[in-house]
Design a protein around this motif. Structure first.
Motif, PDB file in Angstrom:
ATOM      1  N   PRO A 172     -13.143 -46.793  20.137  1.00 53.41           N
ATOM      2  CA  PRO A 172     -13.669 -46.158  21.546  1.00 53.41           C
ATOM      3  C   PRO A 172     -12.574 -46.225  22.568  1.00 53.41           C
ATOM      4  O   PRO A 172     -12.347 -45.521  23.410  1.00 53.41           O
ATOM      5  CB  PRO A 172     -14.669 -47.438  21.913  1.00 53.41           C
ATOM      6  CG  PRO A 172     -15.040 -48.205  20.579  1.00 53.41           C
ATOM      7  CD  PRO A 172     -13.963 -48.069  19.743  1.00 53.41           C
ATOM      8  N   ASN A 173     -11.501 -47.157  22.531  1.00 57.84           N
ATOM      9  CA  ASN A 173     -10.443 -47.086  23.484  1.00 57.84           C
ATOM     10  C   ASN A 173      -9.450 -45.945  23.366  1.00 57.84           C
ATOM     11  O   ASN A 173      -8.686 -45.475  24.105  1.00 57.84           O
ATOM     12  CB  ASN A 173      -9.600 -48.369  23.555  1.00 57.84           C
ATOM     13  CG  ASN A 173     -10.203 -49.493  23.903  1.00 57.84           C
ATOM     14  OD1 ASN A 173     -11.380 -50.114  23.130  1.00 57.84           O
ATOM     15  ND2 ASN A 173     -10.276 -50.029  25.241  1.00 57.84           N
ATOM     16  N   LEU A 174      -9.706 -45.261  22.242  1.00 57.69           N
ATOM     17  CA  LEU A 174      -8.647 -44.289  21.866  1.00 57.69           C
ATOM     18  C   LEU A 174      -9.286 -42.823  21.694  1.00 57.69           C
ATOM     19  O   LEU A 174      -8.488 -41.950  22.208  1.00 57.69           O
ATOM     20  CB  LEU A 174      -7.760 -44.554  20.658  1.00 57.69           C
ATOM     21  CG  LEU A 174      -6.929 -45.929  20.763  1.00 57.69           C
ATOM     22  CD1 LEU A 174      -6.295 -46.315  19.578  1.00 57.69           C
ATOM     23  CD2 LEU A 174      -6.009 -45.675  21.793  1.00 57.69           C
ATOM     24  N   GLN A 175     -10.363 -42.759  21.023  1.00 53.89           N
ATOM     25  CA  GLN A 175     -10.760 -41.499  20.667  1.00 53.89           C
ATOM     26  C   GLN A 175     -12.339 -41.638  20.427  1.00 53.89           C
ATOM     27  O   GLN A 175     -13.018 -42.725  20.441  1.00 53.89           O
ATOM     28  CB  GLN A 175     -10.216 -40.866  19.486  1.00 53.89           C
ATOM     29  CG  GLN A 175      -9.745 -39.424  19.357  1.00 53.89           C
ATOM     30  CD  GLN A 175     -10.211 -38.484  19.911  1.00 53.89           C
ATOM     31  OE1 GLN A 175     -11.505 -38.519  20.704  1.00 53.89           O
ATOM     32  NE2 GLN A 175      -9.640 -37.078  19.721  1.00 53.89           N
ATOM     33  N   GLY A 176     -12.948 -40.577  20.208  1.00 56.12           N
ATOM     34  CA  GLY A 176     -14.374 -40.247  20.099  1.00 56.12           C
ATOM     35  C   GLY A 176     -14.627 -40.535  18.458  1.00 56.12           C
ATOM     36  O   GLY A 176     -13.590 -40.638  17.790  1.00 56.12           O
ATOM     37  N   LYS A 177     -15.789 -40.384  17.731  1.00 51.60           N
ATOM     38  CA  LYS A 177     -16.185 -40.790  16.541  1.00 51.60           C
ATOM     39  C   LYS A 177     -15.840 -39.694  15.670  1.00 51.60           C
ATOM     40  O   LYS A 177     -15.659 -38.549  16.310  1.00 51.60           O
ATOM     41  CB  LYS A 177     -17.569 -41.033  16.222  1.00 51.60           C
ATOM     42  CG  LYS A 177     -18.072 -42.320  17.074  1.00 51.60           C
ATOM     43  CD  LYS A 177     -19.690 -42.384  17.089  1.00 51.60           C
ATOM     44  CE  LYS A 177     -20.006 -43.371  17.942  1.00 51.60           C
ATOM     45  NZ  LYS A 177     -21.655 -43.294  18.233  1.00 51.60           N
ATOM     46  N   MET A 178     -15.445 -39.662  14.305  1.00 49.84           N
ATOM     47  CA  MET A 178     -15.291 -38.679  13.510  1.00 49.84           C
ATOM     48  C   MET A 178     -15.692 -39.318  11.974  1.00 49.84           C
ATOM     49  O   MET A 178     -15.420 -40.342  11.690  1.00 49.84           O
ATOM     50  CB  MET A 178     -13.787 -38.227  13.438  1.00 49.84           C
ATOM     51  CG  MET A 178     -13.674 -37.169  12.538  1.00 49.84           C
ATOM     52  SD  MET A 178     -14.244 -35.679  12.868  1.00 49.84           S
ATOM     53  CE  MET A 178     -13.175 -34.866  14.099  1.00 49.84           C
ATOM     54  N   ASP A 179     -16.486 -38.465  11.356  1.00 57.23           N
ATOM     55  CA  ASP A 179     -16.952 -38.991  10.080  1.00 57.23           C
ATOM     56  C   ASP A 179     -15.948 -38.724   8.938  1.00 57.23           C
ATOM     57  O   ASP A 179     -15.123 -38.045   9.022  1.00 57.23           O
ATOM     58  CB  ASP A 179     -18.381 -38.125   9.852  1.00 57.23           C
ATOM     59  CG  ASP A 179     -19.668 -38.606  10.459  1.00 57.23           C
ATOM     60  OD1 ASP A 179     -19.397 -39.539  11.233  1.00 57.23           O
ATOM     61  OD2 ASP A 179     -20.881 -37.993  10.187  1.00 57.23           O
ATOM     62  N   LEU A 180     -16.128 -39.682   7.963  1.00 52.33           N
ATOM     63  CA  LEU A 180     -15.290 -39.741   6.712  1.00 52.33           C
ATOM     64  C   LEU A 180     -16.490 -39.126   5.911  1.00 52.33           C
ATOM     65  O   LEU A 180     -17.317 -39.989   5.527  1.00 52.33           O
ATOM     66  CB  LEU A 180     -14.883 -41.206   6.545  1.00 52.33           C
ATOM     67  CG  LEU A 180     -13.773 -41.415   7.368  1.00 52.33           C
ATOM     68  CD1 LEU A 180     -14.185 -42.179   8.464  1.00 52.33           C
ATOM     69  CD2 LEU A 180     -13.026 -42.638   6.471  1.00 52.33           C
ATOM     70  N   ILE A 181     -16.046 -38.210   5.131  1.00 55.40           N
ATOM     71  CA  ILE A 181     -17.157 -37.383   3.971  1.00 55.40           C
ATOM     72  C   ILE A 181     -16.873 -37.607   2.847  1.00 55.40           C
ATOM     73  O   ILE A 181     -15.626 -36.672   2.882  1.00 55.40           O
ATOM     74  CB  ILE A 181     -18.020 -36.158   4.823  1.00 55.40           C
ATOM     75  CG1 ILE A 181     -18.254 -36.282   6.112  1.00 55.40           C
ATOM     76  CG2 ILE A 181     -18.617 -35.524   3.823  1.00 55.40           C
ATOM     77  CD1 ILE A 181     -18.702 -35.129   6.798  1.00 55.40           C
ATOM     78  N   PRO A 182     -17.358 -37.966   1.790  1.00 53.28           N
ATOM     79  CA  PRO A 182     -16.818 -37.642   0.584  1.00 53.28           C
ATOM     80  C   PRO A 182     -16.811 -36.340   0.000  1.00 53.28           C
ATOM     81  O   PRO A 182     -17.475 -35.341   0.466  1.00 53.28           O
ATOM     82  CB  PRO A 182     -18.023 -38.269  -0.331  1.00 53.28           C
ATOM     83  CG  PRO A 182     -18.892 -39.358   0.519  1.00 53.28           C
ATOM     84  CD  PRO A 182     -18.633 -38.537   2.013  1.00 53.28           C
ATOM     85  N   GLY A 183     -15.534 -35.902  -0.498  1.00 50.49           N
ATOM     86  CA  GLY A 183     -15.379 -34.689  -0.857  1.00 50.49           C
ATOM     87  C   GLY A 183     -14.716 -33.774   0.259  1.00 50.49           C
ATOM     88  O   GLY A 183     -14.441 -32.588  -0.254  1.00 50.49           O
ATOM     89  N   THR A 184     -14.642 -34.272   1.387  1.00 54.09           N
ATOM     90  CA  THR A 184     -13.909 -33.411   2.291  1.00 54.09           C
ATOM     91  C   THR A 184     -13.116 -34.025   3.134  1.00 54.09           C
ATOM     92  O   THR A 184     -12.943 -35.516   3.309  1.00 54.09           O
ATOM     93  CB  THR A 184     -15.141 -32.570   3.130  1.00 54.09           C
ATOM     94  OG1 THR A 184     -14.524 -31.693   3.972  1.00 54.09           O
ATOM     95  CG2 THR A 184     -15.737 -33.645   3.963  1.00 54.09           C
ATOM     96  N   LYS A 185     -12.230 -33.307   3.853  1.00 52.28           N
ATOM     97  CA  LYS A 185     -11.370 -34.217   4.902  1.00 52.28           C
ATOM     98  C   LYS A 185     -11.334 -33.845   6.385  1.00 52.28           C
ATOM     99  O   LYS A 185     -11.354 -32.510   6.557  1.00 52.28           O
ATOM    100  CB  LYS A 185      -9.980 -33.831   4.292  1.00 52.28           C
ATOM    101  CG  LYS A 185      -9.522 -34.589   3.225  1.00 52.28           C
ATOM    102  CD  LYS A 185      -8.114 -34.311   2.524  1.00 52.28           C
ATOM    103  CE  LYS A 185      -7.854 -35.197   1.395  1.00 52.28           C
ATOM    104  NZ  LYS A 185      -6.553 -35.070   0.791  1.00 52.28           N
ATOM    105  N   ASN A 186     -11.533 -34.662   7.105  1.00 58.44           N
ATOM    106  CA  ASN A 186     -11.706 -34.354   8.587  1.00 58.44           C
ATOM    107  C   ASN A 186     -10.586 -34.694   9.303  1.00 58.44           C
ATOM    108  O   ASN A 186      -9.807 -35.614   8.584  1.00 58.44           O
ATOM    109  CB  ASN A 186     -13.044 -35.061   9.161  1.00 58.44           C
ATOM    110  CG  ASN A 186     -14.364 -34.279   8.920  1.00 58.44           C
ATOM    111  OD1 ASN A 186     -14.386 -33.074   8.523  1.00 58.44           O
ATOM    112  ND2 ASN A 186     -15.526 -34.955   9.001  1.00 58.44           N
ATOM    113  N   VAL A 187     -10.099 -34.116  10.461  1.00 64.14           N
ATOM    114  CA  VAL A 187      -9.087 -34.382  11.152  1.00 64.14           C
ATOM    115  C   VAL A 187      -9.148 -34.747  12.450  1.00 64.14           C
ATOM    116  O   VAL A 187      -9.988 -34.206  13.329  1.00 64.14           O
ATOM    117  CB  VAL A 187      -7.967 -33.280  11.164  1.00 64.14           C
ATOM    118  CG1 VAL A 187      -6.768 -33.485  11.985  1.00 64.14           C
ATOM    119  CG2 VAL A 187      -7.436 -32.810   9.604  1.00 64.14           C
ATOM    120  N   LEU A 188      -8.536 -35.917  12.948  1.00 63.78           N
ATOM    121  CA  LEU A 188      -8.730 -36.395  14.201  1.00 63.78           C
ATOM    122  C   LEU A 188      -7.491 -36.392  14.879  1.00 63.78           C
ATOM    123  O   LEU A 188      -6.483 -37.271  14.350  1.00 63.78           O
ATOM    124  CB  LEU A 188      -9.710 -37.900  14.229  1.00 63.78           C
ATOM    125  CG  LEU A 188      -9.880 -38.508  15.431  1.00 63.78           C
ATOM    126  CD1 LEU A 188     -10.928 -37.347  16.301  1.00 63.78           C
ATOM    127  CD2 LEU A 188     -10.441 -39.767  15.283  1.00 63.78           C
TER     128      LEU A 188
END
Ligand code: CUA
Length: 340
Positions: free
Chosen positions: A179-195
């Motif tokens: 929380p002190n650094l960024q909002g949430k981002m999901d980790l989803i099996p089979g795909t890659k999200n970037v934050l």
């Protein structure tokens, strides 16, 4: 005669105020930002809070006015002639105001949502974040594959640089949230999200999985340590190295215990034959602040309890109880504690 105010009232008010004030700043707080993305989110949160508070006060005021006004009318004349034009105007004004406020909120949210997810060209620190039930692996990329290393549950980042986190999951959906650094981002099996994130203020921050992911979801924490860049370079330099070789007899015996016990099947200690990849990398275990994904301090006692029966501490986790004689446990702990 006026009745005196109950004695508990100031106590309740004071404790509520203290609770609110103490709950805001801290190592896991979205309204104590340590970087520009978190600051944008925090500003958005305060903007929502102020506008919603004003709306609440106005609505509550109007409600009380209506109740009182109606009472007086009813007392004066139980059946007044109906004249609803005023009410219709008030309802229309309220509806229009609500629409405008919601549009303003939408624009502000979308604007902040875009601003916190930039794609800068500057040379970022690249980290893969791999979520598993219920811990975090961090693969910190170097210029070459041999300079890339893995650690678990505690990530260090340099202040001021862009950090590019590539998020993936090994099992179910998790959510990375510091929380002190960024909002949430999901980790989803089979795909890659970037934050993307930047930290400005050096310090130790706590993160938390923010998507229900099973029985120990609430115990899937992590630590992010923000350091000045030269300090961070030293950390990277150290983490890249293989594990320190055992120096005392006890540590040597401890290493043998580790390599002959079930530990070796799941954990890696670089520089030894232990190369399991389904559990946290222990190469520099003793350099970390916590164990069990930020749920316990990394002390000898806690580590001993964890090794013997982690199911008691964190039921459902993948580590089975390890049966050891007390001498073996003592040596194993001496070895693990030497893995600075
Ligand atoms: Cu992982 Cu909740």
């Amino acid at each position: 005669m006026m009745t005196p105010a109950p004695r508990w009232r100031p106590v309740v008010l004071a404790s509520t105020a203290a609770l609110l004030a103490s709950g805001c700043p801290g190592i896991q707080s979205a309204i104590d930002p340590a970087g520009p993305q978190a600051a944008l989110l925090s500003n958005l949160w305060w903007f929502f809070l102020v506008v919603c508070s004003v709306v609440f006060v106005l609505v509550a005021g109007a409600l009380f006015y209506a109740i009182l006004h109606r009472r007086q009318q009813a007392t004066a004349d139980p059946l007044p002639e109906s004249d609803d034009r005023g009410s219709v105007r008030a309802v229309m004004a309220g509806t229009i105001a609500t629409g405008i406020i919601l549009i303003v909120f939408l624009v502000a949210s979308v604007g902040v949502g875009r601003a916190i997810q930039p794609d800068p060209d500057s040379d970022p620190v690249m980290v893969d974040v791999i979520g598993s039930q219920w811990w975090w692996a961090f693969r910190v990329h170097g210029a070459t594959e041999s300079e890339t290393f893995e650690t678990a549950n505690e990530l260090h980042i340099p202040a001021g640089r862009w950090i590019r986190l590539e998020l993936e999951s090994r099992d179910v959906i998790h959510s990375f949230w510091v929380p002190n650094l960024q909002g949430k981002m999901d980790l989803i099996p089979g795909t890659k999200n970037v934050l993307w994130l930047q930290a400005e203020r050096p310090g130790v921050y706590r993160g938390q999985c923010a998507e229900f992911c099973g029985i120990q979801h609430a115990h899937m924490g992590l630590i992010v340590v923000v350091q000045p860049e030269d300090e961070w370079n030293r950390w990277v330099e150290h983490q890249r190295r293989p594990a320190r070789a055992p120096r005392t007899d006890s540590e040597r015996r401890g290493q043998q215990v580790f390599l002959t016990a079930p530990c070796v099947i799941c954990h890696t200690i670089r520089g030894t034959p232990a190369g399991g990849n389904v559990a946290p990398d222990l190469t520099h275990l003793a350099s970390r602040r916590t164990i069990g994904a930020a749920i316990l301090p990394n002390s000898r006692g806690q580590l001993g309890g964890w090794v013997l029966d982690s199911q008691h501490v964190k039921p459902g986790n993948r580590m089975p109880p390890i049966h050891l004689e007390s001498g073996d446990l003592h040596d194993l702990l001496a070895y693990l504690e030497s893995l600075k």
